[in-house]
Scaffold this active site. Structure first.
Site, PDB file in Angstrom:
ATOM      1  N   ASP A 148      10.142   4.384 -10.364  1.00 29.84           N
ATOM      2  CA  ASP A 148       9.849   4.988 -11.476  1.00 29.84           C
ATOM      3  C   ASP A 148      10.482   6.277 -11.944  1.00 29.84           C
ATOM      4  O   ASP A 148      10.499   6.564 -13.121  1.00 29.84           O
ATOM      5  CB  ASP A 148       8.086   5.321 -11.477  1.00 29.84           C
ATOM      6  CG  ASP A 148       7.541   4.031 -11.948  1.00 29.84           C
ATOM      7  OD1 ASP A 148       7.941   2.859 -11.815  1.00 29.84           O
ATOM      8  OD2 ASP A 148       6.203   4.024 -11.899  1.00 29.84           O
TER       9      ASP A 148
ATOM     10  N   LYS B  74      -0.780  -4.059  -3.178  1.00 35.14           N
ATOM     11  CA  LYS B  74      -1.840  -3.417  -2.851  1.00 35.14           C
ATOM     12  C   LYS B  74      -2.222  -1.893  -3.541  1.00 35.14           C
ATOM     13  O   LYS B  74      -1.342  -1.055  -3.223  1.00 35.14           O
ATOM     14  CB  LYS B  74      -2.341  -3.322  -1.381  1.00 35.14           C
ATOM     15  CG  LYS B  74      -3.631  -2.715  -1.016  1.00 35.14           C
ATOM     16  CD  LYS B  74      -3.903  -2.706   0.557  1.00 35.14           C
ATOM     17  CE  LYS B  74      -5.036  -1.771   0.698  1.00 35.14           C
ATOM     18  NZ  LYS B  74      -5.205  -0.612   0.385  1.00 35.14           N
TER      19      LYS B  74
ATOM     20  N   SER C 234       0.798  -1.339  -0.036  1.00 28.42           N
ATOM     21  CA  SER C 234       0.051   0.091   0.025  1.00 28.42           C
ATOM     22  C   SER C 234       0.812   1.219   0.021  1.00 28.42           C
ATOM     23  O   SER C 234       1.537   1.544  -0.951  1.00 28.42           O
ATOM     24  CB  SER C 234      -0.814  -0.034   1.278  1.00 28.42           C
ATOM     25  OG  SER C 234      -1.984   0.918   1.131  1.00 28.42           O
TER      26      SER C 234
END
Length: 515
Positions: free
Chosen positions: A288, A302, A277
């Site tokens: 990224d 999640k 999460s």
């Protein structure tokens, strides 16, 4: 859990009034006509749970008591007397009083035994841990009378403790793991995590930190905003951190509001199969944006956002309202079948059986889940957790069946507490600081023998001499870490344990190789 830190109860207009009347009518019929007496409150709660169970695995309902227990760690505080404690058999043993907390202020010490609360015995009466905590906690400003037994003092001591707000820290450890390399371990993302993180960073910078290991192993998540605020400290102004979007919730972008305070030093993020999460939001943003390296095992997966909805009686619905997406556009939510929570919960066990935790080649991603990082255009994948840049297999040989059974019965913890309780003054005198302890202390064979002897009493034995010998190195490491925790705190615990942690060792190799 990635929670939007927003809570409100409002009247939502149902699509069909007839459905609402039908639900209300069914509840009234059962309450008034069923053959046996029914608990109306439980009936309604079961109906709510039944509806939510048919949705995704993370939408949930909690009653008022469950809600309070669940939100305290995320709110960053509770009201009580301020002690870390453990139960030795049926007696509360103070591990450490909270620094500057109400118990420390009146003179309660590590090693004290709290034996009664407001003249009611809590020791030797088989009282549950939950009931003891209920008696110790209470509204800020109220006073509680504690009866305390202390080694070397014949008479019972009495302390009047004025309850106060007790901070719940989400950062487990902050220390310099090597010259120039700092280490921070975060257990969850609460309302106070960002503030704690900034304080940790300032401390480490003052001690000469150039690079950072950010340990998010076993971090189950928390508040989305706390994760976004923290991730922003590693990025440039305007860099995407995460965005959310749902059927009835418009897209919302979370971008770094300013240049972060740690944009130059190298960063390694540690993750494992329990990293979930909000912790995955931080990991995904750093990966990224090509800001740092990710080391460990594929994370939980999640990618759903819950909105807490307070109900009038203090209960709460946590309803999934959106997916979140990493900067490259990945949704890392692992697949699920609506209503099949059992199958969803067995995913980690299935990963272990399939060899995914021990062999990176066992993990397969479809080409349709392929994405590229934003600056270096490296290939990353969505659709089921975040795959680390450097995979570290789970060492299944280190933690034997014999050790697991000793730990499960709390034998290791209980015997460690007894040992520290009896040797605290001697240990503190011999090892006045942690550096001396870490360099010189060795777990005595007598403590290991006592643990194994207690195990035999409970019919816990190694299957052969090979398993016994295989158990000893990790058991000794665990004991030394626990003793360090009881004499100092959690940073010292992880400082001991991390010396043999394969994921931490790999991170250090990467940082020192690239310096």
């Amino acid at each position: 859990m990635a929670l939007i830190a927003q809570s409100a109860f409002a009247q939502f207009q149902p699509k069909s009034e007839s459905n609402l009347r039908k639900l209300n009518y069914a509840e009234q019929v059962i309450t008034n006509l069923y053959v046996d007496e029914v608990d109306e409150t439980k009936l309604v709660e079961d109906a709510i749970r039944g509806m939510l169970e048919k949705l995704d695995p993370h939408s949930s309902y909690t009653n008022p008591q469950e809600t309070k227990q669940m939100t305290e760690p995320l709110n960053g505080s509770f009201e009580g007397i301020g002690v870390q404690f453990n139960m030795v058999e049926d007696t509360l043993l103070v591990i450490q009083p909270v620094t500057k907390g109400p118990s420390e202020k009146v003179g309660i010490l590590a090693g004290d035994r709290i034996v009664n609360v407001n003249d009611t015995a809590i020791a030797g009466v088989k009282m549950s841990r939950e009931e003891i905590m209920r008696r110790l906690r209470g509204p800020k400003g109220t006073t509680v009378k504690l009866g305390v037994r202390r080694q070397g003092i014949k008479d019972e001591l009495v302390f009047m403790v004025k309850r106060d707000k007790i901070p719940v820290h989400s950062i487990d450890a902050t220390y310099m793991i090597k010259p120039g390399i700092g280490y921070i371990r975060i257990s969850n993302f609460s309302a106070t995590t960002y503030k704690e993180f900034m304080e940790s960073m300032e401390k480490l910078k003052a001690e000469g930190m150039r690079d950072l290991i950010l340990d998010l192993q076993e971090n189950g998540g928390g508040y989305l905003q706390a994760a976004a605020d923290l991730a922003g400290e590693f990025l440039n102004r305007g860099d995407m951190i995460v965005y959310t979007e749902g059927r009835r919730v418009p897209r919302r972008d979370y971008k770094a509001p300013r240049d972060g305070s740690f944009r130059e030093g190298k960063v390694v993020v540690l993750i494992d199969q329990f990293t979930a999460s909000a912790a995955e939001i931080v990991t995904g943003a750093i990966q990224d944006q090509d800001r740092g390296m990710v080391v460990g095992r594929r994370s939980y997966g999640k990618g759903l956002v819950q909105r807490p909805v307070d109900l009038p009686d203090g209960s709460m619905i946590r309803l999934t309202i959106a997916h979140y997406y990493t900067p490259s556009g990945r949704c890392i939510q692992k697949p699920y079948e609506k209503g099949n929570k059992k199958g969803y919960d067995e995913d980690l066990l299935n990963r272990l059986k399939a060899g995914e935790l021990t062999n990176a080649d066992s993990i397969h991603f479809a080409d349709s889940l392929k994405y590229n990082t934003l600056k270096e255009h490296r290939i990353v994948y969505g659709g089921g957790g975040i795959m680390p840049d450097y995979f570290v297999p789970l060492d299944t040989t280190k933690y034997t069946r014999y050790h697991r059974e000793l730990a499960a019965k709390s034998i290791v913890l209980q015997q460690n507490l007894r040992y520290v309780d009896g040797k605290r003054k001697e240990l503190k005198k011999r090892y006045p600081d942690f550096a001396t302890f870490k360099a010189q202390y060795e777990v005595p064979q007598s403590l290991v023998d006592q643990i194994m002897k207690e195990g035999e009493k409970q019919n816990i034995k190694p299957k052969d001499e090979a398993e016994r010998q295989q158990t000893l190195p990790y058991l000794r490491q665990q004991l030394k870490a626990l003793i360090a925790r009881d004499l100092w705190d959690m940073s010292e615990y992880f400082s001991v344990f991390n010396d043999t942690n394969d994921t931490v060792k790999r991170a250090l190799e990467l940082l020192t190789d690239k310096q």
